[in-house]
Design an enzyme around this catalytic site. Structure first.
Site, PDB file in Angstrom:
ATOM      1  N   ARG A   1       0.829  -1.201   0.000  1.00  0.00           N
ATOM      2  CA  ARG A   1       0.000   0.000   0.000  1.00  0.00           C
ATOM      3  C   ARG A   1       0.869   1.259   0.000  1.00  0.00           C
ATOM      4  O   ARG A   1       2.063   1.213   0.246  1.00  0.00           O
ATOM      5  CB  ARG A   1      -0.916   0.012   1.231  1.00  0.00           C
ATOM      6  CG  ARG A   1      -1.996  -1.040   1.214  1.00  0.00           C
ATOM      7  CD  ARG A   1      -2.732  -1.135   2.553  1.00  0.00           C
ATOM      8  NE  ARG A   1      -1.909  -1.731   3.588  1.00  0.00           N
ATOM      9  CZ  ARG A   1      -2.322  -1.948   4.840  1.00  0.00           C
ATOM     10  NH1 ARG A   1      -3.546  -1.592   5.195  1.00  0.00           N
ATOM     11  NH2 ARG A   1      -1.520  -2.519   5.713  1.00  0.00           N
TER      12      ARG A   1
ATOM     13  N   ASP B   1      -2.026  -7.994  14.634  1.00  0.00           N
ATOM     14  CA  ASP B   1      -1.256  -6.749  14.700  1.00  0.00           C
ATOM     15  C   ASP B   1      -1.488  -6.010  16.008  1.00  0.00           C
ATOM     16  O   ASP B   1      -0.835  -5.000  16.285  1.00  0.00           O
ATOM     17  CB  ASP B   1      -1.536  -5.844  13.500  1.00  0.00           C
ATOM     18  CG  ASP B   1      -2.995  -5.458  13.346  1.00  0.00           C
ATOM     19  OD1 ASP B   1      -3.811  -5.873  14.191  1.00  0.00           O
ATOM     20  OD2 ASP B   1      -3.312  -4.741  12.382  1.00  0.00           O
TER      21      ASP B   1
ATOM     22  N   LYS C   1       2.046   1.679   7.523  1.00  0.00           N
ATOM     23  CA  LYS C   1       2.386   0.796   8.644  1.00  0.00           C
ATOM     24  C   LYS C   1       3.360   1.468   9.598  1.00  0.00           C
ATOM     25  O   LYS C   1       3.975   2.496   9.291  1.00  0.00           O
ATOM     26  CB  LYS C   1       2.990  -0.515   8.121  1.00  0.00           C
ATOM     27  CG  LYS C   1       2.010  -1.389   7.375  1.00  0.00           C
ATOM     28  CD  LYS C   1       0.792  -1.776   8.195  1.00  0.00           C
ATOM     29  CE  LYS C   1       1.098  -2.748   9.306  1.00  0.00           C
ATOM     30  NZ  LYS C   1      -0.103  -3.111  10.086  1.00  0.00           N
TER      31      LYS C   1
ATOM     32  N   GLU D   1      -5.381   4.046  14.115  1.00  0.00           N
ATOM     33  CA  GLU D   1      -6.295   3.084  14.748  1.00  0.00           C
ATOM     34  C   GLU D   1      -6.919   3.585  16.041  1.00  0.00           C
ATOM     35  O   GLU D   1      -7.839   2.935  16.564  1.00  0.00           O
ATOM     36  CB  GLU D   1      -5.584   1.749  14.999  1.00  0.00           C
ATOM     37  CG  GLU D   1      -4.567   1.749  16.128  1.00  0.00           C
ATOM     38  CD  GLU D   1      -3.189   2.225  15.723  1.00  0.00           C
ATOM     39  OE1 GLU D   1      -2.268   2.157  16.551  1.00  0.00           O
ATOM     40  OE2 GLU D   1      -3.025   2.667  14.560  1.00  0.00           O
TER      41      GLU D   1
ATOM     42  N   TYR E   1      -0.673   3.938  10.856  1.00  0.00           N
ATOM     43  CA  TYR E   1      -1.039   2.874  11.791  1.00  0.00           C
ATOM     44  C   TYR E   1       0.172   2.591  12.662  1.00  0.00           C
ATOM     45  O   TYR E   1       1.282   2.380  12.153  1.00  0.00           O
ATOM     46  CB  TYR E   1      -1.430   1.586  11.051  1.00  0.00           C
ATOM     47  CG  TYR E   1      -2.776   1.622  10.394  1.00  0.00           C
ATOM     48  CD1 TYR E   1      -3.939   1.765  11.151  1.00  0.00           C
ATOM     49  CD2 TYR E   1      -2.907   1.489   9.011  1.00  0.00           C
ATOM     50  CE1 TYR E   1      -5.190   1.789  10.548  1.00  0.00           C
ATOM     51  CE2 TYR E   1      -4.151   1.510   8.403  1.00  0.00           C
ATOM     52  CZ  TYR E   1      -5.291   1.659   9.174  1.00  0.00           C
ATOM     53  OH  TYR E   1      -6.531   1.685   8.576  1.00  0.00           O
TER      54      TYR E   1
ATOM     55  N   HIS F   1      -0.201   0.756  16.255  1.00  0.00           N
ATOM     56  CA  HIS F   1      -0.414  -0.459  17.063  1.00  0.00           C
ATOM     57  C   HIS F   1       0.706  -0.628  18.099  1.00  0.00           C
ATOM     58  O   HIS F   1       1.340  -1.670  18.198  1.00  0.00           O
ATOM     59  CB  HIS F   1      -0.496  -1.694  16.156  1.00  0.00           C
ATOM     60  CG  HIS F   1      -1.643  -1.654  15.197  1.00  0.00           C
ATOM     61  ND1 HIS F   1      -2.960  -1.719  15.599  1.00  0.00           N
ATOM     62  CD2 HIS F   1      -1.682  -1.529  13.837  1.00  0.00           C
ATOM     63  CE1 HIS F   1      -3.756  -1.654  14.531  1.00  0.00           C
ATOM     64  NE2 HIS F   1      -3.009  -1.530  13.462  1.00  0.00           N
TER      65      HIS F   1
END
Length: 375
Positions: free
Chosen positions: A18, A273, A78, A121, A97, A99
């Site tokens: 992506r 994740d 990411k 997120e 993102y 996480h």
């Protein structure tokens, strides 16, 4: 203040295809007064060419290092990898993102580097929904069914079961744990393939909503230990779709439950994740997506939507763009004070963890917004 320069580097996580913005997204940022830098080839795996970005008004730069150096606001897909930590600097704004509950070393590097980090997120609107997680949750949920169907095939290690069965033959039984965006989309797709679907959640109102729409095509079950044990033991395919915003996913399928499953059954841990919701799972990659434990095939790829990057990139940009434009136009301190949803997305600032759920997961205390980002 002058709008921030927005930089979009190419993703370097293994098999992450992506990119963080589309050409239409570039045009919107330019309209907001920002300059946009794209690393050369950054959109190639999403079937977006450098020329398309140039026509939209972006500047194509040759290296990731130049993107990170020149941008005041770096937008990614990411979490940063260790080789990107060297680009961290005081005052840099990162929007991606993260996480962090599952990646504490990333949290430590962001804190040490003085980066202001906003996580997709944990951006949360008034009704409790997570708008920047939703599109990728929808993609991952839908993908999980086609992935599960693939690995249920005998030559891929599975039981040799067709999800929809055949006339006179019982269909596969699919247990979906969690009725949020991921689980609802997984259950919907599985039902569309005529599998026998059991959807479990603790939120009865959510189950009521699904039941009203699906009119019995998806069997809804109140989630408790006994119900999960029975559903897992009877299933051909288990899809773990449990989420705690910002925190580590709870383990809802124990190793003993996995032992109880049929040989050749498949489990898909979409929560991997955020640490995973199936005790026997560990993160895998698109290149090596599955492993076997107790006779059960485990799939736990941490970036499932990266396998369909053209779809995922456009779906992601549709939702991130308004927040990205706010950050670029106002700067992080003013943007998070002007937008409560964006404030909940703030994970790290001023060398401190700011989000309460992330701080709890990392075993520390959250700083207040005023402590971390004084005006």
């Amino acid at each position: 203040m002058e709008p921030l320069t927005v930089g979009v580097p190419r993703e370097i996580k293994p098999e992450e295809h992506r990119v963080a913005i589309t050409p239409d997204g570039v045009r919107e940022l330019l309209h907001a007064g920002a300059t946009v830098l794209i690393e050369a080839g950054g959109g190639a795996d999403s079937s977006i060419t450098d020329d398309e970005y140039r026509r939209a008004g972006a500047e194509i730069v040759p290296t990731a290092a130049e993107v990170w150096e020149r941008a005041g606001l770096v937008c990614k897909v990411k979490e940063p990898l260790a080789e990107e930590f060297a680009h961290f600097r005081q005052g840099l704004v990162l929007f991606t993102y993260l996480h962090l509950a599952a990646y504490p070393t990333v949290a430590e590097a962001l804190v040490d580097g003085g980066v202001t980090a906003v996580a997709y997120e944990t951006v949360q609107v008034e009704d409790g929904s997570l708008p920047l997680l939703a599109p990728m949750s929808e993609v991952a949920g839908r993908m999980s069914v086609q992935v599960g169907a693939h690995f249920l095939e005998r030559h891929n290690g599975g039981r040799g079961v067709l999800l929809g069965g055949a006339p006179g033959v019982r269909p596969a039984r699919v247990a979906v744990l969690g009725a949020g965006n991921v689980g609802w989309n997984a259950a919907w797709m599985a039902a569309g393939l005529e599998a026998e679907v059991h959807l479990l959640d603790k939120n009865i109102d959510r189950l009521r909503h699904v039941d009203q729409i699906q009119m019995g095509r998806i069997q809804t079950l109140a989630s408790n230990r006994g119900a999960v044990e029975r559903a897992v033991a009877e299933a051909d395919l288990v899809i773990g779709a449990v989420l705690v915003p910002g925190g580590r996913a709870p383990v809802v399928v124990s190793e003993d439950m996995v032992r109880s499953m049929k040989p050749g059954a498949v489990v898909i841990d979409i929560a991997i994740d955020q640490g995973g919701c199936i005790e026997t799972s560990h993160e895998t990659t698109h290149a090596d997506p599955v492993f076997e434990r107790h006779g059960v095939v485990h799939y736990a790829v941490g970036n499932m939507p990266g396998a369909v990057p053209h779809t995922s990139t456009h779906a992601l940009t549709n939702t991130t763009l308004p927040y990205l434009a706010e950050l670029a136009r106002l700067g992080a301190p003013a943007a998070v004070r002007a937008d409560e949803a964006l404030a909940l997305g703030l994970n790290v600032a001023g060398g401190r963890i700011v989000n309460a759920a992330v701080a709890e997961a990392l075993g520390t205390t959250a700083a207040s917004l005023d402590e971390a980002l004084p005006l």
